[in-house]
Design a protein around this motif. Sequence first.
Motif, PDB file in Angstrom:
ATOM      1  N   LYS A  51       0.813  -1.211   0.000  1.00  0.00           N
ATOM      2  CA  LYS A  51       0.000   0.000   0.000  1.00  0.00           C
ATOM      3  C   LYS A  51       0.847   1.263   0.000  1.00  0.00           C
ATOM      4  CE  LYS A  51      -3.869  -2.144   2.473  1.00  0.00           C
ATOM      5  NZ  LYS A  51      -4.701  -2.109   3.712  1.00  0.00           N
ATOM      6  N   SER A  52       2.109   1.133   0.355  1.00  0.00           N
ATOM      7  CA  SER A  52       2.947   2.319   0.487  1.00  0.00           C
ATOM      8  C   SER A  52       4.412   1.974   0.273  1.00  0.00           C
ATOM      9  CB  SER A  52       2.783   2.932   1.882  1.00  0.00           C
ATOM     10  OG  SER A  52       3.331   2.059   2.870  1.00  0.00           O
ATOM     11  N   MET A  53       5.235   3.007   0.082  1.00  0.00           N
ATOM     12  CA  MET A  53       6.670   2.828  -0.041  1.00  0.00           C
ATOM     13  C   MET A  53       7.250   2.244   1.243  1.00  0.00           C
ATOM     14  SD  MET A  53       9.243   3.083  -2.018  1.00  0.00           S
ATOM     15  CE  MET A  53      10.987   2.782  -1.718  1.00  0.00           C
ATOM     16  N   TYR A  54       6.693   2.625   2.374  1.00  0.00           N
ATOM     17  CA  TYR A  54       7.174   2.095   3.655  1.00  0.00           C
ATOM     18  C   TYR A  54       6.943   0.587   3.719  1.00  0.00           C
ATOM     19  CZ  TYR A  54       8.166   1.925   8.665  1.00  0.00           C
ATOM     20  OH  TYR A  54       8.716   1.633   9.903  1.00  0.00           O
TER      21      TYR A  54
ATOM     22  N   ASP B  78       6.558  12.323   4.807  1.00  0.00           N
ATOM     23  CA  ASP B  78       5.351  11.528   5.081  1.00  0.00           C
ATOM     24  C   ASP B  78       4.629  11.177   3.782  1.00  0.00           C
ATOM     25  OD1 ASP B  78       5.813  11.588   7.798  1.00  0.00           O
ATOM     26  OD2 ASP B  78       4.517  13.327   8.156  1.00  0.00           O
ATOM     27  N   THR B  79       4.563  12.140   2.864  1.00  0.00           N
ATOM     28  CA  THR B  79       3.895  11.907   1.579  1.00  0.00           C
ATOM     29  C   THR B  79       4.609  10.818   0.791  1.00  0.00           C
ATOM     30  OG1 THR B  79       3.132  14.206   1.467  1.00  0.00           O
ATOM     31  CG2 THR B  79       3.201  12.978  -0.606  1.00  0.00           C
TER      32      THR B  79
ATOM     33  N   PHE C 164       6.748   8.286   1.903  1.00  0.00           N
ATOM     34  CA  PHE C 164       6.721   6.944   2.475  1.00  0.00           C
ATOM     35  C   PHE C 164       5.308   6.377   2.620  1.00  0.00           C
ATOM     36  CE2 PHE C 164      11.129   7.839   3.763  1.00  0.00           C
ATOM     37  CZ  PHE C 164      11.714   6.639   3.375  1.00  0.00           C
ATOM     38  N   SER C 165       4.299   7.233   2.629  1.00  0.00           N
ATOM     39  CA  SER C 165       2.919   6.735   2.692  1.00  0.00           C
ATOM     40  C   SER C 165       2.325   6.558   1.300  1.00  0.00           C
ATOM     41  CB  SER C 165       2.038   7.688   3.507  1.00  0.00           C
ATOM     42  OG  SER C 165       1.933   8.958   2.869  1.00  0.00           O
ATOM     43  N   GLY C 166       3.020   7.014   0.292  1.00  0.00           N
ATOM     44  CA  GLY C 166       2.542   6.921  -1.078  1.00  0.00           C
ATOM     45  C   GLY C 166       3.035   5.670  -1.777  1.00  0.00           C
ATOM     46  N   HIS C 167       2.665   5.512  -3.045  1.00  0.00           N
ATOM     47  CA  HIS C 167       3.062   4.309  -3.791  1.00  0.00           C
ATOM     48  C   HIS C 167       3.918   4.645  -5.006  1.00  0.00           C
ATOM     49  CE1 HIS C 167      -0.193   5.014  -6.830  1.00  0.00           C
ATOM     50  NE2 HIS C 167      -0.823   5.521  -5.780  1.00  0.00           N
ATOM     51  N   PHE C 168       4.580   5.791  -4.965  1.00  0.00           N
ATOM     52  CA  PHE C 168       5.485   6.159  -6.051  1.00  0.00           C
ATOM     53  C   PHE C 168       6.917   6.188  -5.540  1.00  0.00           C
ATOM     54  CE2 PHE C 168       1.393   7.965  -7.279  1.00  0.00           C
ATOM     55  CZ  PHE C 168       1.273   7.459  -8.560  1.00  0.00           C
ATOM     56  N   ALA C 169       7.753   5.312  -6.091  1.00  0.00           N
ATOM     57  CA  ALA C 169       9.143   5.193  -5.655  1.00  0.00           C
ATOM     58  C   ALA C 169      10.058   5.936  -6.612  1.00  0.00           C
ATOM     59  CB  ALA C 169       9.548   3.724  -5.589  1.00  0.00           C
TER      60      ALA C 169
ATOM     61  N   PHE D 284      13.055  15.191  -1.739  1.00  0.00           N
ATOM     62  CA  PHE D 284      13.459  16.523  -2.191  1.00  0.00           C
ATOM     63  C   PHE D 284      12.626  16.953  -3.393  1.00  0.00           C
ATOM     64  CE2 PHE D 284      16.200  19.331  -4.748  1.00  0.00           C
ATOM     65  CZ  PHE D 284      16.568  20.281  -3.803  1.00  0.00           C
ATOM     66  N   TYR D 285      12.404  16.022  -4.318  1.00  0.00           N
ATOM     67  CA  TYR D 285      11.635  16.327  -5.523  1.00  0.00           C
ATOM     68  C   TYR D 285      10.169  16.599  -5.184  1.00  0.00           C
ATOM     69  CZ  TYR D 285       9.754  15.799 -10.255  1.00  0.00           C
ATOM     70  OH  TYR D 285       9.114  16.000 -11.454  1.00  0.00           O
ATOM     71  N   ILE D 286       9.597  15.803  -4.300  1.00  0.00           N
ATOM     72  CA  ILE D 286       8.217  16.025  -3.878  1.00  0.00           C
ATOM     73  C   ILE D 286       8.070  17.402  -3.238  1.00  0.00           C
ATOM     74  CG2 ILE D 286       6.523  15.371  -2.097  1.00  0.00           C
ATOM     75  CD1 ILE D 286       7.017  12.498  -2.765  1.00  0.00           C
ATOM     76  N   ASP D 287       9.056  17.766  -2.430  1.00  0.00           N
ATOM     77  CA  ASP D 287       9.013  19.081  -1.784  1.00  0.00           C
ATOM     78  C   ASP D 287       9.006  20.192  -2.830  1.00  0.00           C
ATOM     79  OD1 ASP D 287       9.314  20.699   0.809  1.00  0.00           O
ATOM     80  OD2 ASP D 287      11.029  21.408  -0.365  1.00  0.00           O
TER      81      ASP D 287
END
Length: 270
Positions: free
Chosen positions: A129-132, A166-167, A169-174, A229-232
Motif C-alpha cells: 500500500k505504500s513505499m514504507y 510523510d507523503t 513513504f505513505s505513497g506508492h510512487f518510488a 526533495f523532488y516532492i518538496d
Amino acid sequence: DNPLYIPVRCGAVYDEREGVTMLGDDTGDNISEKRESFCELTVLYWAWKNVKADYYGLCHYRRYISFADKSYRPKNDKSGFYTADRLNEKNIKKFQLNNTNKIVSEISKFDFVTTPYEDIYYSWDGRHKSMYELCEDRPRDFDMRGVDALIEIIKEKYPQYSKATDTYFSGHFAKYYNCFVMKSELFHELCSMLFDVLFELEKRLDTSHYGMWKMRMPGFMAENVIGIFYIDLLMGKKCKTCERDLIFFSDAERCRMKEISPAFPEKNVP
C-alpha cells in the motif's frame, strides 16, 4: 563521446591500475573510500565539492536519461524505466545521448530534469500500500531500523521536509536510480541536505549483521531522500521540472568487434 558527460571513476581510491587517465573521485574533498556503502554518490559528492557548473547531473554505468523526441515506454508501463539491449551507436542515436545541442536546449528550459516514478502498485502486483510497506518487504535491501532512523533524522534536522517525507513513504510512487540534471542552486541545496542526513544515518546504523549487499543501505536511502526533495519541490517551490525516460541498458560493455563482412563476394561461406 559527448562533452556534456564527464566520466568519473567511482571509488577510485581502490583502483590500483597504472596509467589510468580518466578522472577519479579521490581528488580534492572526497569520500571515495565510501564506495561500498554510498555507491555512485561518491561521485556526486566529488562533483559537489570540486566542480563549478551551471547545471549538475548524474547518470551511471547502465542508466542514462533519454533526450529522444518521444517516449519508447508503453503507455501502461509504470516501471519508471525503459530497457534497451546495448549501449551501442544505434541506441545512442535513438535516445539522442550524443546530441549535444539537443541536450543543452532541453536542460536549459528547466530547473530540474528527472526520471519517472516507479508505481509500486504496478511493479509489485499491488502487494504494498505504500513505499514504507515495500521497504518492509525487502529485507535484502532495507534495514527497517535504518529506514525509521532516516525518517527521524530528516524530521529532526530538516523539519521543512517533514510533509514531503510523510507523503513519500505513505505513497506508492518510488524514486529510484539517482539520475537527474538540475540547476546549480538546487544541486547545492540537495547535496547539503542529502549528505548531512546520510552521514548522520551512518552513525545510527548497526551494520554488524549486514552482508555486502545491505552495506549499500546509505546509497539505497539516498534514492528516497532525492524523491523527498523532488516532492518538496512539486509541493511548494516555483520550479520548472521535467520527467524524461530513464534508459536501462542490459549490456553497456564497449563493443570492439566491427561488423563482419564476407571475405569474397561470391560463394562465400560464413
